[in-house]
Design a protein around this motif. Structure first.
Motif, PDB file in Angstrom:
ATOM      1  N   LEU A   1       0.821  -1.216   0.000  1.00  0.00           N
ATOM      2  CA  LEU A   1       0.000   0.000   0.000  1.00  0.00           C
ATOM      3  C   LEU A   1       0.854   1.263   0.000  1.00  0.00           C
ATOM      4  O   LEU A   1       0.511   2.250  -0.663  1.00  0.00           O
ATOM      5  N   GLY A   2       1.956   1.249   0.740  1.00  0.00           N
ATOM      6  CA  GLY A   2       2.832   2.418   0.760  1.00  0.00           C
ATOM      7  C   GLY A   2       3.424   2.707  -0.602  1.00  0.00           C
ATOM      8  O   GLY A   2       3.443   3.860  -1.062  1.00  0.00           O
ATOM      9  N   ILE A   3       3.900   1.676  -1.275  1.00  0.00           N
ATOM     10  CA  ILE A   3       4.465   1.875  -2.625  1.00  0.00           C
ATOM     11  C   ILE A   3       3.372   2.297  -3.597  1.00  0.00           C
ATOM     12  O   ILE A   3       3.593   3.161  -4.455  1.00  0.00           O
ATOM     13  N   THR A   4       2.168   1.731  -3.450  1.00  0.00           N
ATOM     14  CA  THR A   4       1.049   2.123  -4.325  1.00  0.00           C
ATOM     15  C   THR A   4       0.685   3.594  -4.120  1.00  0.00           C
ATOM     16  O   THR A   4       0.504   4.336  -5.104  1.00  0.00           O
ATOM     17  N   PHE A   5       0.590   4.035  -2.870  1.00  0.00           N
ATOM     18  CA  PHE A   5       0.296   5.448  -2.611  1.00  0.00           C
ATOM     19  C   PHE A   5       1.386   6.364  -3.160  1.00  0.00           C
ATOM     20  O   PHE A   5       1.092   7.440  -3.688  1.00  0.00           O
TER      21      PHE A   5
ATOM     22  N   LEU B   1      -1.019  12.324   0.265  1.00  0.00           N
ATOM     23  CA  LEU B   1      -0.918  10.976  -0.287  1.00  0.00           C
ATOM     24  C   LEU B   1       0.541  10.506  -0.306  1.00  0.00           C
ATOM     25  O   LEU B   1       0.837   9.360   0.058  1.00  0.00           O
ATOM     26  N   LEU B   2       1.444  11.389  -0.706  1.00  0.00           N
ATOM     27  CA  LEU B   2       2.873  11.053  -0.703  1.00  0.00           C
ATOM     28  C   LEU B   2       3.377  10.841   0.722  1.00  0.00           C
ATOM     29  O   LEU B   2       4.159   9.915   0.982  1.00  0.00           O
ATOM     30  N   PHE B   3       2.929  11.685   1.634  1.00  0.00           N
ATOM     31  CA  PHE B   3       3.354  11.578   3.028  1.00  0.00           C
ATOM     32  C   PHE B   3       2.890  10.254   3.656  1.00  0.00           C
ATOM     33  O   PHE B   3       3.670   9.553   4.318  1.00  0.00           O
ATOM     34  N   ILE B   4       1.632   9.888   3.428  1.00  0.00           N
ATOM     35  CA  ILE B   4       1.116   8.621   3.948  1.00  0.00           C
ATOM     36  C   ILE B   4       1.836   7.441   3.295  1.00  0.00           C
ATOM     37  O   ILE B   4       2.135   6.438   3.947  1.00  0.00           O
ATOM     38  N   GLY B   5       2.123   7.574   2.006  1.00  0.00           N
ATOM     39  CA  GLY B   5       2.877   6.522   1.309  1.00  0.00           C
ATOM     40  C   GLY B   5       4.252   6.307   1.914  1.00  0.00           C
ATOM     41  O   GLY B   5       4.688   5.166   2.114  1.00  0.00           O
ATOM     42  N   ILE B   6       4.930   7.395   2.251  1.00  0.00           N
ATOM     43  CA  ILE B   6       6.251   7.291   2.877  1.00  0.00           C
ATOM     44  C   ILE B   6       6.126   6.679   4.269  1.00  0.00           C
ATOM     45  O   ILE B   6       6.911   5.796   4.648  1.00  0.00           O
TER      46      ILE B   6
END
Length: 122
Positions: A56-60, A81-86
């Protein structure tokens, strides 16, 4: 331990002799290494959460970067979205690395140390 030199040709070799007070008998258990844990020593829930966080992190991150390049004027909409992905990718990759390290470790002490670092509640 006493060392007695022996000369063979030009090379000096040393023979180790046991000077301790015991008989020199040692049990097989002291030399036998402890068996390694199997990979199922790590709960399936931890493995599933680790995989989920990583995917999910890489997808976000990918979606956030694609949307950022598609509409760069609205970058403030995609930063969360980038912050949550990281935030999802960092622990996911770290614990995935720990699980892989557990699978390839060669001693039980290494495996026990890795298990203690994982967030497992028994």
């Amino acid at each position: 331990m006493n060392m007695k030199p022996h000369q063979i040709g030009q090379i000096d070799e040393f023979e180790l002799q046991n000077t301790s007070k015991d008989d020199g008998h040692s049990t097989i258990q002291s030399f036998k290494e402890q068996e390694l844990f199997h990979l199922n020593a790590i709960p399936k829930k931890i493995v599933a959460i680790t995989i989920m966080l990583t995917i999910l992190g890489i997808t976000f991150l990918i979606i956030g970067v694609l949307l950022l390049f598609k509409q760069p004027s609205n970058y403030d909409q995609y930063l969360p979205l980038l912050f949550i992905g990281i935030l999802m990718t960092i622990p996911g990759i770290y614990y995935s690395y720990k699980i892989i390290q557990f699978a390839y470790s060669r001693s039980r002490q290494e495996q026990e140390q890795i298990i203690q670092e994982l967030p497992i509640d028994y």
